[in-house]
Design a protein around this motif. Structure first.
Motif, PDB file in Angstrom:
ATOM      1  N   ARG A 110     -23.887 -34.913 -12.140  1.00 47.97           N
ATOM      2  CA  ARG A 110     -22.463 -34.572 -12.128  1.00 47.97           C
ATOM      3  C   ARG A 110     -22.188 -33.854 -10.810  1.00 47.97           C
ATOM      4  NH1 ARG A 110     -21.054 -31.319 -17.390  1.00 47.97           N
ATOM      5  NH2 ARG A 110     -19.017 -31.367 -16.345  1.00 47.97           N
ATOM      6  N   MET A 111     -21.479 -34.543  -9.918  1.00 43.08           N
ATOM      7  CA  MET A 111     -21.243 -34.028  -8.576  1.00 43.08           C
ATOM      8  C   MET A 111     -19.771 -33.702  -8.361  1.00 43.08           C
ATOM      9  SD  MET A 111     -23.967 -33.837  -6.582  1.00 43.08           S
ATOM     10  CE  MET A 111     -25.708 -34.151  -6.912  1.00 43.08           C
ATOM     11  N   GLU A 112     -19.510 -32.484  -7.878  1.00 43.26           N
ATOM     12  CA  GLU A 112     -18.174 -32.122  -7.425  1.00 43.26           C
ATOM     13  C   GLU A 112     -17.969 -32.713  -6.031  1.00 43.26           C
ATOM     14  OE1 GLU A 112     -15.709 -28.089  -6.104  1.00 43.26           O
ATOM     15  OE2 GLU A 112     -17.656 -27.917  -7.115  1.00 43.26           O
ATOM     16  N   PHE A 113     -16.774 -33.213  -5.761  1.00 47.96           N
ATOM     17  CA  PHE A 113     -16.462 -33.831  -4.467  1.00 47.96           C
ATOM     18  C   PHE A 113     -15.473 -32.942  -3.738  1.00 47.96           C
ATOM     19  CE2 PHE A 113     -14.364 -36.806  -1.589  1.00 47.96           C
ATOM     20  CZ  PHE A 113     -15.437 -37.529  -1.082  1.00 47.96           C
ATOM     21  N   ASP A 114     -15.862 -32.465  -2.545  1.00 46.09           N
ATOM     22  CA  ASP A 114     -15.037 -31.533  -1.783  1.00 46.09           C
ATOM     23  C   ASP A 114     -14.887 -32.047  -0.353  1.00 46.09           C
ATOM     24  OD1 ASP A 114     -13.909 -29.433  -0.372  1.00 46.09           O
ATOM     25  OD2 ASP A 114     -15.017 -27.885  -1.453  1.00 46.09           O
ATOM     26  N   ALA A 115     -13.685 -32.484   0.019  1.00 42.83           N
ATOM     27  CA  ALA A 115     -13.441 -33.037   1.344  1.00 42.83           C
ATOM     28  C   ALA A 115     -12.319 -32.276   2.037  1.00 42.83           C
ATOM     29  CB  ALA A 115     -13.084 -34.515   1.259  1.00 42.83           C
ATOM     30  N   HIS A 116     -12.501 -32.018   3.333  1.00 43.90           N
ATOM     31  CA  HIS A 116     -11.444 -31.408   4.133  1.00 43.90           C
ATOM     32  C   HIS A 116     -10.217 -32.328   4.098  1.00 43.90           C
ATOM     33  CE1 HIS A 116      -9.326 -30.226   7.837  1.00 43.90           C
ATOM     34  NE2 HIS A 116      -9.906 -29.049   7.679  1.00 43.90           N
ATOM     35  N   PRO A 117      -8.994 -31.772   4.033  1.00 46.24           N
ATOM     36  CA  PRO A 117      -7.789 -32.613   3.927  1.00 46.24           C
ATOM     37  C   PRO A 117      -7.669 -33.667   5.026  1.00 46.24           C
ATOM     38  CG  PRO A 117      -7.236 -30.321   3.512  1.00 46.24           C
ATOM     39  CD  PRO A 117      -8.663 -30.331   3.947  1.00 46.24           C
ATOM     40  N   GLU A 118      -7.988 -33.307   6.261  1.00 46.36           N
ATOM     41  CA  GLU A 118      -7.892 -34.276   7.350  1.00 46.36           C
ATOM     42  C   GLU A 118      -8.938 -35.374   7.201  1.00 46.36           C
ATOM     43  OE1 GLU A 118      -6.520 -36.152  10.831  1.00 46.36           O
ATOM     44  OE2 GLU A 118      -5.628 -34.740   9.412  1.00 46.36           O
ATOM     45  N   THR A 119     -10.122 -34.996   6.761  1.00 46.50           N
ATOM     46  CA  THR A 119     -11.172 -35.991   6.536  1.00 46.50           C
ATOM     47  C   THR A 119     -10.800 -36.917   5.385  1.00 46.50           C
ATOM     48  OG1 THR A 119     -12.901 -34.539   7.399  1.00 46.50           O
ATOM     49  CG2 THR A 119     -13.599 -36.291   5.917  1.00 46.50           C
ATOM     50  N   ARG A 120     -10.204 -36.366   4.357  1.00 44.95           N
ATOM     51  CA  ARG A 120      -9.750 -37.189   3.229  1.00 44.95           C
ATOM     52  C   ARG A 120      -8.727 -38.228   3.703  1.00 44.95           C
ATOM     53  NH1 ARG A 120     -10.080 -36.096  -2.320  1.00 44.95           N
ATOM     54  NH2 ARG A 120     -10.875 -34.005  -1.824  1.00 44.95           N
ATOM     55  N   ARG A 121      -7.834 -37.793   4.607  1.00 47.93           N
ATOM     56  CA  ARG A 121      -6.831 -38.728   5.144  1.00 47.93           C
ATOM     57  C   ARG A 121      -7.506 -39.832   5.949  1.00 47.93           C
ATOM     58  NH1 ARG A 121      -4.677 -40.208   9.549  1.00 47.93           N
ATOM     59  NH2 ARG A 121      -5.911 -38.742  10.769  1.00 47.93           N
ATOM     60  N   ILE A 122      -8.495 -39.450   6.765  1.00 46.11           N
ATOM     61  CA  ILE A 122      -9.197 -40.427   7.590  1.00 46.11           C
ATOM     62  C   ILE A 122      -9.921 -41.448   6.720  1.00 46.11           C
ATOM     63  CG2 ILE A 122     -11.151 -40.693   9.171  1.00 46.11           C
ATOM     64  CD1 ILE A 122     -10.316 -38.034  10.431  1.00 46.11           C
ATOM     65  N   MET A 123     -10.543 -40.963   5.670  1.00 51.17           N
ATOM     66  CA  MET A 123     -11.340 -41.843   4.822  1.00 51.17           C
ATOM     67  C   MET A 123     -10.481 -42.877   4.091  1.00 51.17           C
ATOM     68  SD  MET A 123     -14.547 -41.434   5.103  1.00 51.17           S
ATOM     69  CE  MET A 123     -15.814 -40.282   5.656  1.00 51.17           C
ATOM     70  N   THR A 124      -9.212 -42.567   3.873  1.00 53.88           N
ATOM     71  CA  THR A 124      -8.338 -43.526   3.199  1.00 53.88           C
ATOM     72  C   THR A 124      -7.675 -44.479   4.186  1.00 53.88           C
ATOM     73  OG1 THR A 124      -6.497 -41.935   3.286  1.00 53.88           O
ATOM     74  CG2 THR A 124      -7.859 -41.952   1.293  1.00 53.88           C
ATOM     75  N   GLY A 125      -7.903 -44.258   5.496  1.00 50.07           N
ATOM     76  CA  GLY A 125      -7.328 -45.133   6.512  1.00 50.07           C
ATOM     77  C   GLY A 125      -8.240 -46.306   6.827  1.00 50.07           C
ATOM     78  N   ASP A 126      -7.916 -46.959   7.943  1.00 50.30           N
ATOM     79  CA  ASP A 126      -8.676 -48.158   8.303  1.00 50.30           C
ATOM     80  C   ASP A 126      -9.401 -48.009   9.634  1.00 50.30           C
ATOM     81  OD1 ASP A 126      -6.505 -48.150   9.964  1.00 50.30           O
ATOM     82  OD2 ASP A 126      -5.743 -50.116   9.375  1.00 50.30           O
ATOM     83  N   GLU A 127      -9.523 -46.761  10.129  1.00 50.71           N
ATOM     84  CA  GLU A 127     -10.249 -46.560  11.385  1.00 50.71           C
ATOM     85  C   GLU A 127     -11.727 -46.302  11.117  1.00 50.71           C
ATOM     86  OE1 GLU A 127      -9.503 -42.732  13.402  1.00 50.71           O
ATOM     87  OE2 GLU A 127      -8.273 -42.186  11.660  1.00 50.71           O
ATOM     88  N   GLY A 128     -12.554 -46.576  12.129  1.00 48.62           N
ATOM     89  CA  GLY A 128     -13.971 -46.318  12.006  1.00 48.62           C
ATOM     90  C   GLY A 128     -14.262 -44.832  11.928  1.00 48.62           C
ATOM     91  N   VAL A 129     -15.333 -44.474  11.224  1.00 45.24           N
ATOM     92  CA  VAL A 129     -15.718 -43.075  11.045  1.00 45.24           C
ATOM     93  C   VAL A 129     -17.227 -42.948  11.222  1.00 45.24           C
ATOM     94  CG1 VAL A 129     -15.775 -41.095   9.467  1.00 45.24           C
ATOM     95  CG2 VAL A 129     -13.831 -42.666   9.421  1.00 45.24           C
ATOM     96  N   VAL A 130     -17.646 -41.901  11.960  1.00 42.63           N
ATOM     97  CA  VAL A 130     -19.062 -41.573  12.096  1.00 42.63           C
ATOM     98  C   VAL A 130     -19.328 -40.327  11.263  1.00 42.63           C
ATOM     99  CG1 VAL A 130     -20.946 -41.035  13.671  1.00 42.63           C
ATOM    100  CG2 VAL A 130     -19.045 -42.467  14.457  1.00 42.63           C
TER     101      VAL A 130
END
Length: 260
Positions: free
Chosen positions: A33-53
């Motif tokens: 059981r894992m809690e998921f914690d993402a920075h707001p800007e990172t969350r926005r990036i992850m839902t977009g279509d740009e590449g991420v490292v």
């Protein structure tokens, strides 16, 4: 010892070991059981279509398939969306590459010493197409929790954001290996964290790259320390620094100068 080396090099045994690790990871996927914690800007990036490292420490490698599952769920992405990663062409890397394929991830084979240039080009191609790639930024041999500069060059040349990621758990085993790998136990509780992104300018010079590398390394260690504390674990300190002997992925080795 010779028998273990032979087993590690044999493709049949590599496949068996990979399947065993993948089965263990499958058990973790079903029970933790894992809690998921993402920075707001990172969350926005992850839902977009740009590449991420996404960079992680080698000692938290086993959390990365769990983290990618969390990203897919949080972003509402197609479960078949691939995540790429870099695997060494050596024995341990070959086993891990087989394991990652079984878990649905796509390994790119290469290291600083073997196939690095080809791997760098393939990673850039994936990022240009909007792909996500996770990299162990302290390499396959360390020093532990010290960034190798190749990931900064990758972010510079690709123009993609650089995101620190990590994971921790309440119950697990911490190995005595160079990376102090944390092995989560089934049915444990834990946390998966994605920190604030860092952008590396395309015109960044050597001094700017060094500053950003230190900033990213500090962010990585602070993020993992926070994850460990939230799981009731004592944070793992980084190794002492050592002078770089090899260039990272994407770097060119210095030309050989004959002795005078």
């Amino acid at each position: 010892m010779n028998m273990l080396r032979w087993i590690g090099r044999d493709p049949v045994w590599q496949e068996r070991i990979a399947r065993l690790i993948a089965a263990w990871m499958g058990l973790l996927h079903r029970t933790v059981r894992m809690e998921f914690d993402a920075h707001p800007e990172t969350r926005r990036i992850m839902t977009g279509d740009e590449g991420v490292v996404a960079g992680f420490w080698h000692g938290r490698l086993l959390f990365m398939p769990l983290l990618w599952r969390g990203v897919v769920q949080e972003a509402g992405m197609d479960p078949a969306t691939p995540c790429y990663t870099l695997s060494s062409p050596h024995r341990d890397g070959a086993i891990m590459a087989r394991t990652l394929r079984l878990l649905g991830l796509k390994p790119i084979i290469g290291s600083s010493g073997h196939g690095g240039t080809e791997a760098f080009r393939e990673i850039r191609r994936v990022l240009t197409a909007g792909g996500r790639i996770g990299l162990s930024v302290d390499g396959g041999k360390g020093p532990r929790q010290r960034i190798q500069s190749g990931i900064l060059l990758l972010a510079k040349h690709s123009g993609c954001p650089l995101v620190p990621v990590t994971g921790s758990c309440r119950w697990g085993i911490q190995a005595g290996s160079w990376d102090r790998m944390l092995i989560p136990a089934p049915w444990t509780k834990g946390i998966l964290m994605l920190g604030a992104p860092i952008q590396v300018p395309k015109n960044a010079d050597r001094d700017e790259l060094a500053r950003l590398q230190q900033q990213y390394e500090d962010a990585m260690n602070l993020l993992m320390d926070e994850a460990d504390r939230r799981c009731g674990r004592i944070p793992t300190p980084p190794s002492a620094r050592r002078p770089p002997q090899r260039t990272g992925i994407g770097e060119r080795p210095a030309p050989h100068r004959p002795a005078e």
